[in-house]
Every structure is written in C-alpha cells, then in structure tokens.
Design an enzyme around this catalytic site. Structure first.
Site, PDB file in Angstrom:
ATOM      1  N   GLY A  13       0.825  -1.215   0.000  1.00  0.00           N
ATOM      2  CA  GLY A  13       0.000   0.000   0.000  1.00  0.00           C
ATOM      3  C   GLY A  13       0.851   1.252   0.000  1.00  0.00           C
ATOM      4  O   GLY A  13       0.584   2.198   0.752  1.00  0.00           O
ATOM      5  N   TYR A  35     -13.570  -2.683  10.158  1.00  0.00           N
ATOM      6  CA  TYR A  35     -12.223  -2.092  10.200  1.00  0.00           C
ATOM      7  C   TYR A  35     -11.531  -2.400  11.530  1.00  0.00           C
ATOM      8  O   TYR A  35     -10.379  -2.860  11.557  1.00  0.00           O
ATOM      9  CB  TYR A  35     -12.335  -0.574   9.992  1.00  0.00           C
ATOM     10  CG  TYR A  35     -11.003   0.155  10.017  1.00  0.00           C
ATOM     11  CD1 TYR A  35     -10.151   0.123   8.915  1.00  0.00           C
ATOM     12  CD2 TYR A  35     -10.603   0.877  11.139  1.00  0.00           C
ATOM     13  CE1 TYR A  35      -8.924   0.786   8.934  1.00  0.00           C
ATOM     14  CE2 TYR A  35      -9.380   1.547  11.170  1.00  0.00           C
ATOM     15  CZ  TYR A  35      -8.548   1.503  10.066  1.00  0.00           C
ATOM     16  OH  TYR A  35      -7.328   2.160  10.091  1.00  0.00           O
ATOM     17  N   SER A  87      -4.044  -0.016  14.052  1.00  0.00           N
ATOM     18  CA  SER A  87      -4.734   1.231  14.417  1.00  0.00           C
ATOM     19  C   SER A  87      -5.107   1.181  15.889  1.00  0.00           C
ATOM     20  O   SER A  87      -5.209   0.094  16.484  1.00  0.00           O
ATOM     21  CB  SER A  87      -6.006   1.384  13.586  1.00  0.00           C
ATOM     22  OG  SER A  87      -6.760   2.486  14.042  1.00  0.00           O
TER      23      SER A  87
HETATM   24  N1  NAP Z   1      -5.173   7.455   7.877  1.00  0.00           N
HETATM   25  C1  NAP Z   1      -5.156   7.306   9.190  1.00  0.00           C
HETATM   26  O1  NAP Z   1      -5.396   8.235   9.966  1.00  0.00           O
HETATM   27  C2  NAP Z   1      -4.825   5.951   9.786  1.00  0.00           C
HETATM   28  C3  NAP Z   1      -4.931   5.787  11.187  1.00  0.00           C
HETATM   29  C4  NAP Z   1      -4.623   4.553  11.742  1.00  0.00           C
HETATM   30  C5  NAP Z   1      -4.164   3.540  10.927  1.00  0.00           C
HETATM   31  N2  NAP Z   1      -4.057   3.723   9.570  1.00  0.00           N
HETATM   32  C6  NAP Z   1      -3.591   2.605   8.753  1.00  0.00           C
HETATM   33  O2  NAP Z   1      -2.530   3.053   7.932  1.00  0.00           O
HETATM   34  C7  NAP Z   1      -2.505   2.279   6.725  1.00  0.00           C
HETATM   35  C8  NAP Z   1      -2.417   3.203   5.524  1.00  0.00           C
HETATM   36  O3  NAP Z   1      -3.565   4.041   5.547  1.00  0.00           O
HETATM   37  P1  NAP Z   1      -3.673   5.382   4.675  1.00  0.00           P
HETATM   38  O4  NAP Z   1      -4.531   6.287   5.462  1.00  0.00           O
HETATM   39  O5  NAP Z   1      -2.341   5.803   4.213  1.00  0.00           O
HETATM   40  O6  NAP Z   1      -4.550   4.835   3.455  1.00  0.00           O
HETATM   41  P2  NAP Z   1      -4.695   5.293   1.931  1.00  0.00           P
HETATM   42  O7  NAP Z   1      -4.110   6.635   1.687  1.00  0.00           O
HETATM   43  O8  NAP Z   1      -6.131   5.058   1.599  1.00  0.00           O
HETATM   44  O9  NAP Z   1      -3.779   4.231   1.161  1.00  0.00           O
HETATM   45  C9  NAP Z   1      -4.095   2.882   1.212  1.00  0.00           C
HETATM   46  C10 NAP Z   1      -3.066   2.086   0.446  1.00  0.00           C
HETATM   47  O10 NAP Z   1      -3.474   0.698   0.518  1.00  0.00           O
HETATM   48  C11 NAP Z   1      -3.611   0.195  -0.787  1.00  0.00           C
HETATM   49  N3  NAP Z   1      -4.713  -0.758  -0.896  1.00  0.00           N
HETATM   50  C12 NAP Z   1      -6.002  -0.599  -0.484  1.00  0.00           C
HETATM   51  N4  NAP Z   1      -6.713  -1.686  -0.822  1.00  0.00           N
HETATM   52  C13 NAP Z   1      -5.877  -2.541  -1.446  1.00  0.00           C
HETATM   53  C14 NAP Z   1      -6.024  -3.815  -2.035  1.00  0.00           C
HETATM   54  N5  NAP Z   1      -7.208  -4.451  -2.091  1.00  0.00           N
HETATM   55  N6  NAP Z   1      -4.964  -4.406  -2.607  1.00  0.00           N
HETATM   56  C15 NAP Z   1      -3.756  -3.763  -2.603  1.00  0.00           C
HETATM   57  N7  NAP Z   1      -3.551  -2.566  -2.070  1.00  0.00           N
HETATM   58  C16 NAP Z   1      -4.596  -1.952  -1.502  1.00  0.00           C
HETATM   59  C17 NAP Z   1      -3.885   1.406  -1.667  1.00  0.00           C
HETATM   60  O11 NAP Z   1      -3.486   1.069  -2.987  1.00  0.00           O
HETATM   61  P3  NAP Z   1      -4.206   1.618  -4.325  1.00  0.00           P
HETATM   62  O12 NAP Z   1      -3.307   2.665  -4.855  1.00  0.00           O
HETATM   63  O13 NAP Z   1      -4.247   0.416  -5.188  1.00  0.00           O
HETATM   64  O14 NAP Z   1      -5.567   2.108  -3.917  1.00  0.00           O
HETATM   65  C18 NAP Z   1      -2.999   2.467  -1.027  1.00  0.00           C
HETATM   66  O15 NAP Z   1      -1.683   2.355  -1.499  1.00  0.00           O
HETATM   67  C19 NAP Z   1      -3.766   1.412   6.745  1.00  0.00           C
HETATM   68  O16 NAP Z   1      -3.455   0.114   7.159  1.00  0.00           O
HETATM   69  C20 NAP Z   1      -4.645   2.101   7.787  1.00  0.00           C
HETATM   70  O17 NAP Z   1      -5.558   1.227   8.383  1.00  0.00           O
HETATM   71  C21 NAP Z   1      -4.384   4.900   8.983  1.00  0.00           C
END
Ligand code: NAP
Length: 277
Positions: free
Chosen positions: A13, A167, A144
C-alpha cells in the site's frame, strides 16, 4: 535488479497515503524499495520520485483482496529480491466509502478482514523464509488504535455489520498476529511489531470516511519508520506502539486462547501450514 549494497524493503500500500511517504523516505535513505499497490500509474510515480533522489525502487501490483494475488506477489518478491530486510504490512481499506455495506472477497471472506489482516498474514508467512535468511530483519504491521474484540462466532460479520466494526476487528487481528508471530520468531533474528501510526492523517482513507484530518502523513510516517529502522527497537518484538510510544492494545490481544483461535482460522482460510516457522 536490486543493488546488493542496499537493504531491501517491501511496503504494501505504498502508492498512496502514509505508505507512499514511508516508501519515499526509505528510498531516500538508501533502501532498495519494493513499492506495492494496485494502480500502476501511481506506482510508477512513486518509483520515479525515489529514482529522482538517487534511490532504487520497483513497483509490484497485487490486489490483496485476492489470496491468489497475495501468493503471486510473494513469489515475485522471492524470485527477484536477493534478500528482504523489512516488510511493512501497511495496505488497508478504511471504514468509509463502499465499506458502509458488507463486502466479501472472491472466496467469501469479509473484505476488510481479507485485505487489512488476512493478506498481511499470508504475505508474511510466505515471505518468512526470505526474511529469516536476511536476519536481522523486521516486520512492521500498520494497525490502528481503533480496535474491537473479534466475535469468533461471527468473524465474517454476517450479523450486525458496520464499516467501523469491520475495520476495527481487522486492525485488532493484526495486533494479535504480531504478538503470536513474535513468539514464534524468537531466536530467528526476525522481529515483528505493530502500531497505530497517527490519528486521522490526511489520506484518501480518511477523506473517504468524511473526516477532517487531525494529523499528517509525516507524523504517522515517523512512527512507522521508528519501528522499521530505529536502533531503539532493535531486537524488541511483539510490541504495540501508539505513535512513537509503546502502548497497550485491546485486552483481547493479550488473550492467548483468542489468538490461538485466530491463528487456526487464518491457517484454514489461507490453506497455509505453520510447520517449520
Ligand atoms: N489514515 C489514518 O489516519 C490511519 C490511522 C490509523 C491507521 N491507519 C492505517 O494506515 C494504513 C495506511 O492508511 P492510509 O490512510 O495511508 O490509506 P490510503 O491513503 O487510503 O492508502 C491505502 C493504500 O493501501 C492500498 N490498498 C487498499 N486496498 C488494497 C487492495 N485491495 N490491494 C492492494 N492494495 C490496496 C492502496 O493502494 P491503491 O493505490 O491500489 O488504492 C494504497 O496504497 C492502513 O493500514 C490504515 O488502516 C491509517
């Protein structure tokens, strides 16, 4: 092909959000980075950003909702990378957007459980030989602070589904996997830790949930990079961090019986065996 002087990292990701930030930082820091996601154009853009600062990177695509693609990704990494020093299981789906309605993967597994947890379980298990052969190596599971105990009578959330529940149970599953795997990896030179990177970072996932960001990808990225490369956590394993600080996860994470149930279910769903790990 990777340059042998560089350590190799796979960041799932990393075409978007905090994963992209982390991949670019590692690339600038002389790591050979395997960028992963589904979108080839965004993957190429991350590779180009890393190359522009003199780094080494390539993009592998795989849809982690499909275990056959997880297997193909692991095979591609094992075939092309001479070593793997760091695996960051970061790819994830949030609770918003299409997640409001229950979805399943091609095998009928609830989608957030499949992408956020089971794919990372399968990818890690398949890459363990390469990681062990590259020891000291690290695994970082991006979980998370949003965690909810798993109801083992309804893991697929056929009753009382909500995007938030899907989630949060998938994120706790990552923490439980971290603790169990750390125990199994004792003495191997492979450590595994997990974390809540930061709350509501400005990413696609948060935007899709309709939430106004509270923090930046730089903040969450720093927490991920601490577990990935800081000497302060060298040889430490099975830990959960909230940002930069060691913390406690949901009580179910410390319930050995619940973890054993999750482990058995994960082997069953992936068809993998844990002999020899
Ligand atoms: N954002 C927050 O505040 C937050 C807080 C706590 C934890 N997290 C965790 O941090 C991590 C990253 O989150 P983010 O906020 O950076 O998310 P994001 O910007 O939505 O990016 C998600 C990434 O995961 C990939 N992905 C999603 N579904 C997929 C699939 N089916 N197969 C392959 N790749 C897939 C996406 O690839 P594509 O380019 O193909 O879409 C993208 O590269 C996650 O595990 C999330 O739960 C985030």
């Amino acid at each position: 092909m990777p340059q042998s002087s560089r350590k190799v990292a796979l960041v799932t990701g990393s075409t978007d959000g905090v994963g992209r930030f982390v991949a670019e930082q590692l690339g600038a820091d002389n790591w050979d980075v395997i960028v992963h996601g589904r979108d080839a154009e965004r993957g190429a853009a991350v590779v180009a950003t890393i190359a522009a600062v003199g780094g080494a990177a390539r993009f592998f695509s795989a849809d982690l909702s499909d275990l056959a693609e997880v297997r193909r990704l692991a095979e591609q990494v094992a075939k092309t990378a001479p070593r793997l020093d760091l695996l960051i299981n970061n790819a994830g789906l949030g609770s918003g957007g299409a997640g409001a309605k229950r979805q399943v993967n091609p095998a009928g597994v609830e989608l957030r459980f499949a992408v956020n947890y089971l794919a990372g379980f399968a990818l890690t298990m398949r890459l363990l030989p390469l990681l062990k052969g590259s020891a000291p190596a690290r695994i970082v599971n991006v979980a998370s602070v949003g965690q909810q105990a798993i109801d083992f009578d309804d893991v697929m959330l056929e009753r009382g589904y909500s995007g938030g529940r899907a989630y949060t149970q998938s994120k706790l599953a990552q923490v439980m996997f971290t603790i169990d795997l750390a125990e199994r990896m004792k003495g191997s030179g492979v450590t595994v830790n997990c974390l809540h990177p930061a709350t509501y970072m400005a990413t696609t996932m948060v935007r899709q949930a309709g939430v106004k960001p509270w923090s930046t990808v730089e903040e969450g990225g720093a927490a991920i990079l601490q577990l990935a490369q800081s000497p302060s956590v060298e040889s430490r394993s099975g830990l959960y961090f909230n940002g930069l600080a060691e913390s406690r996860a949901d009580p179910q994470a410390y319930d050995a019986e619940a973890r054993a149930k999750l482990w058995a279910l994960s082997l069953k769903l992936t068809g993998l065996k844990d002999e020899g790990i």
